[in-house]
Design a protein around this motif. Sequence first.
Motif, PDB file in Angstrom:
ATOM      1  N   HIS A  29     -27.837  -7.267  63.398  1.00 58.47           N
ATOM      2  CA  HIS A  29     -27.848  -8.680  63.020  1.00 58.47           C
ATOM      3  C   HIS A  29     -26.730  -8.983  62.019  1.00 58.47           C
ATOM      4  CE1 HIS A  29     -29.596 -11.995  60.348  1.00 58.47           C
ATOM      5  NE2 HIS A  29     -29.260 -12.575  61.481  1.00 58.47           N
ATOM      6  N   GLY A  30     -26.001 -10.068  62.271  1.00 54.94           N
ATOM      7  CA  GLY A  30     -24.974 -10.511  61.333  1.00 54.94           C
ATOM      8  C   GLY A  30     -23.599  -9.935  61.555  1.00 54.94           C
ATOM      9  N   VAL A  31     -23.410  -9.127  62.590  1.00 52.43           N
ATOM     10  CA  VAL A  31     -22.083  -8.583  62.878  1.00 52.43           C
ATOM     11  C   VAL A  31     -21.210  -9.681  63.485  1.00 52.43           C
ATOM     12  CG1 VAL A  31     -20.788  -6.951  64.311  1.00 52.43           C
ATOM     13  CG2 VAL A  31     -22.907  -6.228  63.186  1.00 52.43           C
ATOM     14  N   THR A  32     -19.968  -9.758  63.034  1.00 56.24           N
ATOM     15  CA  THR A  32     -19.025 -10.749  63.566  1.00 56.24           C
ATOM     16  C   THR A  32     -17.799 -10.047  64.120  1.00 56.24           C
ATOM     17  OG1 THR A  32     -19.721 -12.509  62.060  1.00 56.24           O
ATOM     18  CG2 THR A  32     -17.522 -12.699  63.004  1.00 56.24           C
ATOM     19  N   ALA A  33     -17.438 -10.405  65.340  1.00 51.17           N
ATOM     20  CA  ALA A  33     -16.193  -9.919  65.927  1.00 51.17           C
ATOM     21  C   ALA A  33     -15.110 -10.928  65.578  1.00 51.17           C
ATOM     22  CB  ALA A  33     -16.321  -9.781  67.429  1.00 51.17           C
ATOM     23  N   PRO A  34     -14.017 -10.510  64.935  1.00 49.74           N
ATOM     24  CA  PRO A  34     -12.963 -11.465  64.575  1.00 49.74           C
ATOM     25  C   PRO A  34     -12.335 -12.095  65.807  1.00 49.74           C
ATOM     26  CG  PRO A  34     -12.212  -9.199  64.264  1.00 49.74           C
ATOM     27  CD  PRO A  34     -13.671  -9.124  64.561  1.00 49.74           C
ATOM     28  N   ALA A  35     -11.631 -13.185  65.594  1.00 51.44           N
ATOM     29  CA  ALA A  35     -11.002 -13.912  66.701  1.00 51.44           C
ATOM     30  C   ALA A  35     -10.099 -12.985  67.505  1.00 51.44           C
ATOM     31  CB  ALA A  35     -10.214 -15.096  66.162  1.00 51.44           C
ATOM     32  N   HIS A  36     -10.240 -13.031  68.822  1.00 51.11           N
ATOM     33  CA  HIS A  36      -9.451 -12.185  69.707  1.00 51.11           C
ATOM     34  C   HIS A  36      -9.454 -12.806  71.100  1.00 51.11           C
ATOM     35  CE1 HIS A  36     -13.625 -10.953  70.347  1.00 51.11           C
ATOM     36  NE2 HIS A  36     -13.260 -10.505  71.546  1.00 51.11           N
ATOM     37  N   ASN A  37      -8.625 -12.288  71.974  1.00 51.25           N
ATOM     38  CA  ASN A  37      -8.667 -12.689  73.375  1.00 51.25           C
ATOM     39  C   ASN A  37      -8.418 -11.467  74.252  1.00 51.25           C
ATOM     40  OD1 ASN A  37      -5.735 -12.419  73.772  1.00 51.25           O
ATOM     41  ND2 ASN A  37      -5.590 -14.274  72.528  1.00 51.25           N
ATOM     42  N   HIS A  38      -8.570 -11.656  75.550  1.00 48.49           N
ATOM     43  CA  HIS A  38      -8.462 -10.544  76.490  1.00 48.49           C
ATOM     44  C   HIS A  38      -7.472 -10.856  77.602  1.00 48.49           C
ATOM     45  CE1 HIS A  38     -12.127  -9.111  74.607  1.00 48.49           C
ATOM     46  NE2 HIS A  38     -12.765 -10.193  74.965  1.00 48.49           N
ATOM     47  N   GLN A  48     -30.432  -8.162  75.300  1.00 48.66           N
ATOM     48  CA  GLN A  48     -31.409  -8.465  74.255  1.00 48.66           C
ATOM     49  C   GLN A  48     -30.675  -9.063  73.069  1.00 48.66           C
ATOM     50  OE1 GLN A  48     -33.612  -4.929  73.261  1.00 48.66           O
ATOM     51  NE2 GLN A  48     -34.293  -4.576  75.349  1.00 48.66           N
ATOM     52  N   GLY A  49     -31.330  -9.991  72.398  1.00 52.11           N
ATOM     53  CA  GLY A  49     -30.760 -10.568  71.189  1.00 52.11           C
ATOM     54  C   GLY A  49     -30.044 -11.882  71.434  1.00 52.11           C
ATOM     55  N   LEU A  50     -29.592 -12.471  70.341  1.00 51.14           N
ATOM     56  CA  LEU A  50     -28.951 -13.776  70.368  1.00 51.14           C
ATOM     57  C   LEU A  50     -27.532 -13.671  69.836  1.00 51.14           C
ATOM     58  CD1 LEU A  50     -31.921 -15.719  68.802  1.00 51.14           C
ATOM     59  CD2 LEU A  50     -31.055 -16.130  71.095  1.00 51.14           C
ATOM     60  N   MET A  51     -26.613 -14.400  70.462  1.00 46.80           N
ATOM     61  CA  MET A  51     -25.222 -14.412  70.037  1.00 46.80           C
ATOM     62  C   MET A  51     -24.753 -15.842  69.851  1.00 46.80           C
ATOM     63  SD  MET A  51     -23.603 -11.581  72.632  1.00 46.80           S
ATOM     64  CE  MET A  51     -22.123 -11.413  71.657  1.00 46.80           C
ATOM     65  N   ARG A  52     -23.889 -16.038  68.878  1.00 49.27           N
ATOM     66  CA  ARG A  52     -23.198 -17.320  68.716  1.00 49.27           C
ATOM     67  C   ARG A  52     -21.716 -17.061  68.985  1.00 49.27           C
ATOM     68  NH1 ARG A  52     -22.995 -21.912  64.074  1.00 49.27           N
ATOM     69  NH2 ARG A  52     -20.756 -22.280  64.120  1.00 49.27           N
ATOM     70  N   HIS A  77     -14.448 -15.846  69.001  1.00 50.40           N
ATOM     71  CA  HIS A  77     -15.110 -14.860  68.133  1.00 50.40           C
ATOM     72  C   HIS A  77     -16.612 -15.050  68.267  1.00 50.40           C
ATOM     73  CE1 HIS A  77     -16.012 -17.850  64.908  1.00 50.40           C
ATOM     74  NE2 HIS A  77     -14.855 -18.361  65.248  1.00 50.40           N
ATOM     75  N   TRP A  78     -17.356 -13.993  68.033  1.00 51.31           N
ATOM     76  CA  TRP A  78     -18.800 -14.070  68.182  1.00 51.31           C
ATOM     77  C   TRP A  78     -19.507 -13.446  66.988  1.00 51.31           C
ATOM     78  CZ3 TRP A  78     -21.009  -9.305  67.973  1.00 51.31           C
ATOM     79  CH2 TRP A  78     -20.298  -8.211  68.466  1.00 51.31           C
ATOM     80  N   THR A  79     -20.747 -13.877  66.782  1.00 51.93           N
ATOM     81  CA  THR A  79     -21.605 -13.348  65.728  1.00 51.93           C
ATOM     82  C   THR A  79     -22.961 -13.028  66.329  1.00 51.93           C
ATOM     83  OG1 THR A  79     -20.503 -14.667  64.029  1.00 51.93           O
ATOM     84  CG2 THR A  79     -22.692 -13.825  63.496  1.00 51.93           C
ATOM     85  N   SER A  80     -23.516 -11.883  65.977  1.00 50.01           N
ATOM     86  CA  SER A  80     -24.862 -11.539  66.439  1.00 50.01           C
ATOM     87  C   SER A  80     -25.878 -12.241  65.538  1.00 50.01           C
ATOM     88  CB  SER A  80     -25.072 -10.026  66.422  1.00 50.01           C
ATOM     89  OG  SER A  80     -24.762  -9.490  65.150  1.00 50.01           O
ATOM     90  N   VAL A  81     -26.653 -13.147  66.121  1.00 49.10           N
ATOM     91  CA  VAL A  81     -27.663 -13.892  65.369  1.00 49.10           C
ATOM     92  C   VAL A  81     -28.904 -13.038  65.152  1.00 49.10           C
ATOM     93  CG1 VAL A  81     -29.028 -16.034  65.371  1.00 49.10           C
ATOM     94  CG2 VAL A  81     -26.736 -16.020  66.340  1.00 49.10           C
ATOM     95  N   SER A  82     -29.039 -11.991  65.938  1.00 50.47           N
ATOM     96  CA  SER A  82     -30.089 -10.995  65.790  1.00 50.47           C
ATOM     97  C   SER A  82     -29.488  -9.666  66.241  1.00 50.47           C
ATOM     98  CB  SER A  82     -31.297 -11.356  66.663  1.00 50.47           C
ATOM     99  OG  SER A  82     -30.947 -11.277  68.032  1.00 50.47           O
ATOM    100  N   LYS A  83     -30.288  -8.625  66.257  1.00 52.29           N
ATOM    101  CA  LYS A  83     -29.804  -7.371  66.818  1.00 52.29           C
ATOM    102  C   LYS A  83     -29.506  -7.590  68.295  1.00 52.29           C
ATOM    103  CE  LYS A  83     -30.839  -2.453  67.185  1.00 52.29           C
ATOM    104  NZ  LYS A  83     -31.799  -1.369  66.875  1.00 52.29           N
ATOM    105  N   VAL A  84     -28.359  -7.112  68.758  1.00 50.15           N
ATOM    106  CA  VAL A  84     -27.880  -7.427  70.101  1.00 50.15           C
ATOM    107  C   VAL A  84     -27.561  -6.152  70.869  1.00 50.15           C
ATOM    108  CG1 VAL A  84     -25.886  -8.358  71.352  1.00 50.15           C
ATOM    109  CG2 VAL A  84     -26.972  -9.722  69.564  1.00 50.15           C
ATOM    110  N   THR A  85     -27.977  -6.128  72.148  1.00 49.88           N
ATOM    111  CA  THR A  85     -27.508  -5.091  73.076  1.00 49.88           C
ATOM    112  C   THR A  85     -26.595  -5.795  74.075  1.00 49.88           C
ATOM    113  OG1 THR A  85     -29.451  -5.357  74.505  1.00 49.88           O
ATOM    114  CG2 THR A  85     -29.555  -3.654  72.813  1.00 49.88           C
ATOM    115  N   MET A  86     -25.299  -5.624  73.890  1.00 45.99           N
ATOM    116  CA  MET A  86     -24.313  -6.307  74.712  1.00 45.99           C
ATOM    117  C   MET A  86     -23.970  -5.449  75.920  1.00 45.99           C
ATOM    118  SD  MET A  86     -20.449  -7.498  73.718  1.00 45.99           S
ATOM    119  CE  MET A  86     -20.980  -8.039  72.109  1.00 45.99           C
TER     120      MET A  86
END
Length: 269
Positions: A29-38, A48-52, A77-86
């Motif tokens: 929970h609360g991990v943020t991936a900095p701005a990036h592209n692919h 499982q979990g929520l992402m913003r 960029h994304w932030t895990s609003v809860s624990k996330v299994t991506m």
Amino acid sequence: MPDASRSTDHRDYQRVPRVVTALARDAEHGVTAPAHNHERAQLLYATQGLMRVQTDGGVWILPPRRALWIPSGVTHHWTSVSKVTMRTIYVEAGAAKQFGDSCRVIEVSPLLRELILALLDEPIEYPIPGRGEHLAMLILSELKGAETVPIAIPWPRDRRLVAVCSAIMADPGSSRNIEQWADEVGASARTLIRLFPKETGLHYRQWVQQVHLAEAFKRLAEGQSVGEIAATLGYASPSAFSAMFRRILGKTPQHYLTEWRQPLTQHPA
């Protein structure tokens, strides 16, 4: 089980000589991936979990069974609003063109979910021909028929509107009206009314309703009742909130509550 040697760095999946590649990554929970592209397009998905997720053009809240299609080259960029299994996939840019050049939320069908998980059981450079190639083609087929969910929070650029939108996002249940927001940011209500459709493509009330829908999805996934959500968001009654929800999405909040309470097929997540 997925290959334990798989990298969790998205950069390692961009030039694999396969049309579709799959990445497994967990986040607290609360991990943020900095701005990036692919280089590749991405289906950003958590079993499982929520992402913003945010781009220059919008904000999305993604509960389980919803994923965001992100075209190649779009900075986000994304932030895990809860624990996330991506459990996300990348699609080679040429093959991804058929799915459009704008971000959109899609329904992840049970079959698409299982196909993604099954591809993670294969080597990153799966044999061609072989099972991995068949799974990849089936994933593309499922994506082609996937239902788009009309949830998006378009993001403005005007600094006054950014201030208003940021405040509403921080407190979705705020009872302030547009006149009060105008006073706070030093603009007239008429100016804000004009700026909303110009900057976001939505009128003020429509934009607020998109925020309410995103917040509702988040709270439904957390197990809150429709009554609790309606009260938090300032609706006069659960039925008033449900009517807004159904008018936009074509389904009631109870539909999604029932769906999320149904167990998914067990599979290594």
